[in-house]
Structure formats: structure tokens, C-alpha cells
Design an enzyme around this catalytic site. Sequence first.
Site, PDB file in Angstrom:
ATOM      1  N   ALA A  14      15.144 -22.413  41.075  1.00  0.00           N
ATOM      2  CA  ALA A  14      15.988 -23.504  40.585  1.00  0.00           C
ATOM      3  C   ALA A  14      16.248 -24.527  41.678  1.00  0.00           C
ATOM      4  O   ALA A  14      16.229 -25.734  41.448  1.00  0.00           O
ATOM      5  CB  ALA A  14      17.316 -22.942  40.096  1.00  0.00           C
ATOM      6  N   ARG A  68      15.875 -18.703  37.284  1.00  0.00           N
ATOM      7  CA  ARG A  68      17.099 -17.954  37.016  1.00  0.00           C
ATOM      8  C   ARG A  68      18.318 -18.625  37.648  1.00  0.00           C
ATOM      9  O   ARG A  68      18.330 -18.915  38.828  1.00  0.00           O
ATOM     10  CB  ARG A  68      16.972 -16.522  37.543  1.00  0.00           C
ATOM     11  CG  ARG A  68      18.127 -15.632  37.143  1.00  0.00           C
ATOM     12  CD  ARG A  68      17.954 -14.229  37.668  1.00  0.00           C
ATOM     13  NE  ARG A  68      16.705 -13.638  37.226  1.00  0.00           N
ATOM     14  CZ  ARG A  68      16.345 -12.394  37.519  1.00  0.00           C
ATOM     15  NH1 ARG A  68      17.130 -11.640  38.259  1.00  0.00           N
ATOM     16  NH2 ARG A  68      15.199 -11.917  37.095  1.00  0.00           N
ATOM     17  N   TYR A  69      19.319 -18.845  36.816  1.00  0.00           N
ATOM     18  CA  TYR A  69      20.602 -19.357  37.271  1.00  0.00           C
ATOM     19  C   TYR A  69      21.685 -18.548  36.584  1.00  0.00           C
ATOM     20  O   TYR A  69      21.412 -17.845  35.626  1.00  0.00           O
ATOM     21  CB  TYR A  69      20.768 -20.831  36.894  1.00  0.00           C
ATOM     22  CG  TYR A  69      19.497 -21.621  36.937  1.00  0.00           C
ATOM     23  CD1 TYR A  69      18.738 -21.786  35.787  1.00  0.00           C
ATOM     24  CD2 TYR A  69      19.047 -22.175  38.113  1.00  0.00           C
ATOM     25  CE1 TYR A  69      17.575 -22.503  35.810  1.00  0.00           C
ATOM     26  CE2 TYR A  69      17.875 -22.900  38.138  1.00  0.00           C
ATOM     27  CZ  TYR A  69      17.135 -23.068  36.985  1.00  0.00           C
ATOM     28  OH  TYR A  69      15.976 -23.782  37.017  1.00  0.00           O
ATOM     29  N   CYS A  70      22.895 -18.660  37.013  1.00  0.00           N
ATOM     30  CA  CYS A  70      23.891 -17.709  36.550  1.00  0.00           C
ATOM     31  C   CYS A  70      25.230 -18.354  36.232  1.00  0.00           C
ATOM     32  O   CYS A  70      25.687 -19.240  36.953  1.00  0.00           O
ATOM     33  CB  CYS A  70      24.109 -16.631  37.611  1.00  0.00           C
ATOM     34  SG  CYS A  70      22.574 -15.937  38.266  1.00  0.00           S
ATOM     35  N   SER A 471      22.693 -14.319  33.301  1.00  0.00           N
ATOM     36  CA  SER A 471      21.866 -15.388  32.763  1.00  0.00           C
ATOM     37  C   SER A 471      20.979 -14.823  31.659  1.00  0.00           C
ATOM     38  O   SER A 471      20.841 -13.612  31.513  1.00  0.00           O
ATOM     39  CB  SER A 471      21.007 -16.022  33.863  1.00  0.00           C
ATOM     40  OG  SER A 471      20.351 -17.174  33.375  1.00  0.00           O
TER      41      SER A 471
END
Length: 554
Positions: A14, A68-70, A471
Site C-alpha cells: 500500500a 493489505r491495509y487495516c 482487513s
Amino acid sequence: RGIFRPDRSHAKSARSVAETMGNYHPHGDASIYDTLVRMAQPWSLRYPLVDGQGNFGSPGNDPPAAMRYCVTGDALVRLPFGQSVRLRDVVAGARSSSDNAIDLKVLNRHGDPVVADKLFHSGEHETYTVRTAEGYEVTGTANHPLLCLVDVGGVPTLLWKLTEEIRPGDHVVLQRTPPTEFGPADWQDAFEALHLGAFISEGFVSENRAGFNNLDREFFNAVLTAYDTIVGGPRYVSSRTIASDSLLHELDVHNLTALKKSRLGELVGQRSADKAVPEWLWKAPAVVKRVFLQALFEGDGSCSALPRNTIQVSYSTRSGRLAKDIQQMLLEFGVISRRYVHATGEHKVVLTSRAQAELFAAQIGFGGIKQAKLQGLLDALPQAAAGRDGDYVPGLAQFVRKHSGSRWVDKDWLNRHNIDRLSRWQRDGAEILGRIADPDVRAIAQELTDGRFYYARVASVTDSGVQPVYSLRVDTDDHSFITNGFVSHNTEARLTPLAMEMLREIDEETVDFIPNYDGRVQEPTVLPSRFPNLLANGSGGIAVGMATNIPPHN
């Protein structure tokens, strides 16, 4: 490049994509991420330039994982038919730092159903809360991207921005497409939602006694019927004249045995300041949530006429959590509201524009006699709305006026009229488009004003401490899903030693630099490239109608 060196830990994909998009390629992240993935695949390049960690696809055409991000586990993920679920509840008891296979339909940025096939519990990380001027909030990691409306060289553009890049005054995108509804509500769920909304607003449930009262006889009878159907057991009904000379109807329950076995049992002993929407109701479809909101607003809600031919609909509560929940549930129906704390200490949720009052009346409404009052106020307004409201597309008017390519008479009309408000586009969209000659400008304006999005101004970005974050992996091109109304996006990577050879001594005046697309930073015209990438990995392209291919060399 220092962050992505091979002698350092892997960085979130990201971050790589966001920095590239923000500094060098303001045209969307899909092509950037696809390029990053290809450079990490040993079957795509003879000498990979990226050292990927995670799922970067397979030779058999299995797709790579999304970046992937959260966000925190309390974020509400929007599902089809008006349902929603807390992110932490998608997989009950998911272990920290685990990948969990799921098969869940969620809504994407356009409000369309798509499949999420993986839940990631990413452990505990530092988090930040983005809060808008209206009070909408989402909390996530610094590298979590949210869809924003960004001025790119004078063009209002939808772009992803990392939480750490978002500043007060920026505009984030809120998804507000009303839900698709399928059939009537289950009668039991509807009755439970009705008396839950009624008791939260104008009832009480202590350890030994419960009660509810209301002035509207028909609404009171509806709540009484719901109570007898869902709860049952002994109860007392009475009426008395109060100081205002109105007749107050009351339900009184002394034996709570049956009540405690019902869903109303969650309210036993709950203080006014602790009230909230229960989790089962979030998972209910829109038809059930509507019944709850109707009962809730009929109790502690109100409507009134304001100056300049507008109307206010409001709800008051002692619970900040309940106010936040109500604002979020209204957004699920496409209704924009503002949340604030009144001088009296009450938390208020208010709709202060005619357009939102009309939408509330059509999509939800009050559950009793107050609906007739609201409709009467709306009917008394002039047919054409006057004045300006806060529902607009920032930067659109300036962009259209500058680049319309229209005749003088049309340019003059565009300059004299308010063309950035959504209400104007809903009423006069065809006329506005007819005065814009440039097809690209028309296309941009149509995309931004079709009503799917609300462009909310960011009020603050604050540190929210270390929290568990989660996520989803969504099986679409842009990997988007909705969290608390915000449009969220969803591998780690670093450069290989060979790639570092392409950048070696780039800071030592070995190549020329020029300003990037917006003049904020410098970019190299070429790379020093001690490693001959074109020869080693090969390349291909088309120029002046002729294809050229360079095969990879050892």
C-alpha cells in the site's frame, strides 16, 4: 527508495503504491500495483526487481492478494440488503496475525455486491481516527487508504489517500447509495425492532420494573401490540392528563421474567448514557432497521421549520454512542446528518437541509403522528429549493467553468449559476450538461454528481493508540469495501539487490531531474541503471504502428 531497500524489512505494498501514485502517477493505483506484482513474479521476469512477501499470484494465473491495509474491529462493513457487520465479527475468535478464508458478500465503492474471500487479523498496530465535520469517523492504521476527492491540477479526481496523508480540510468520500430491499420484514424482527426503538427513546428497563409512555395513541397501541406479541406476560396500561393538558398513555411492567428472556433484556439496568444499537440489529436488513428508526424518532425525535425555506429533523440523547450509531444507520439509508454535543450535554443528530429532510421522509420517516407534521412542513415549501446546502462537489464549479469548451452564452450561464450543489444537478442536470461542450468535462461532472457519494470535509486526524486491526480481501479490480460509510481499499514488498543497482548513485547528480506532474517533488528523466534491465528482462511495445520486442538475455 531508502524505505524499500533489500537490507530492510518489507514495506506494505500500500505504501509503495500510494507514494508512486502521489508523486509520479496520479491516474489510479491499479496499474501501479499490477506492475509491482509483475516485478515480483519470477515467472514474469527473469530477474525480479521486487522481493515480494505474501501472495503475488502463481504461474497458473491465480491472482495476487490485494494490497493489505487495516481498520479497527468495530468498523461496520456494509453488506447487501442494508445489513452490516462489525469487522471483528466476520470471523468469530480470529487469531492475531491470521488469514481466515470467508465467503461474504459486501458492498463495493459503487454500492454493488462483491465477494470478500479472506479476513486478515493483522495484529495490534498504531491507529488513527479520521473524523469529518459532520461527525463521521473511521479508525485505521497509518497506511490504510480511504477514497478522497483530490484537486489534481484543477481537476476534481477520486484518488486513494493513506490515513497518514489525510489532513484537516481534505475531502473524504462517503458511500450513500440507499440499500436494495428484498421483500417485507420478518414479522418477529419487525416487532422486536419496533419496541426496541420505542423503549430506547421513551422507555426504561430497570432491574425490577419497566415502562413506556407516549402521547400518540395509535403509536402507543402499536408498541403495546409488539410488546404483547414478542414479550408477553403481565403488564398494566393507563392514561393520565399531564401539565400540558395532553393525554399521556403508559405501559407499566412489574414482573420482568418474560422481558428478560426477550431481546429487550439487553436494556435491563442500562443507563441513558450507555444506550446503543444492539449488534443483532446491525445485522438485520434495511426493512427492519427502518422500523427501529421510525420508532426511535417518533419517541425522542422532532421536526421544525427553519428560515430560508428549510427544515430541521433532529434526535436528542444522553448517549454519545447511540448518537453515533443513529448517524451511521441514517447513512446506510443515504441520509446525511450532523452530530454534535449541545450546551445542555445532550448529543444531537440533526438534518438541516431540505434535501435531507425530504430523503428522511421518503426513506425512513417517523413512526406516528410526527410523520404527518413533517410531510405538512415539506408540502408547505416552494417547489424549487432556494439557497445553498452543504451537499456539493468541491472544486467542480471552477473546473467546469474553466474547461467547459462552451460558447460564450453557455459559459456566461455556467458562471452565473450554482453548478456544484447536488440538489441543482438532481433538478437541472440535463440543462447543465447541455451547456458543457467538452465530452470529458461532461463525463467527469456526471460521475461526481450521480448521488452515490457525499464529499465530507475532514475535521481532524487524531492518534487512537495501539489496537487490533483487520482487513478484507475483496475479489474485484479495486478491492474496495465500505467501513463506517468510508470507502476503504485493500501484500508487502521491497526492492531486490538488482533493482538497487538500477538506482545506485541516483542522488549523486548522475542523471537529470525535472519537476513531477504537480511541481511538488523532482523526478529523474532516466535511471542510472548499472543493471541492464531492458536486456536482462526483455521488453516490448508499439511505436508508429510497429511492434518491437526485446527478448530476455542472460
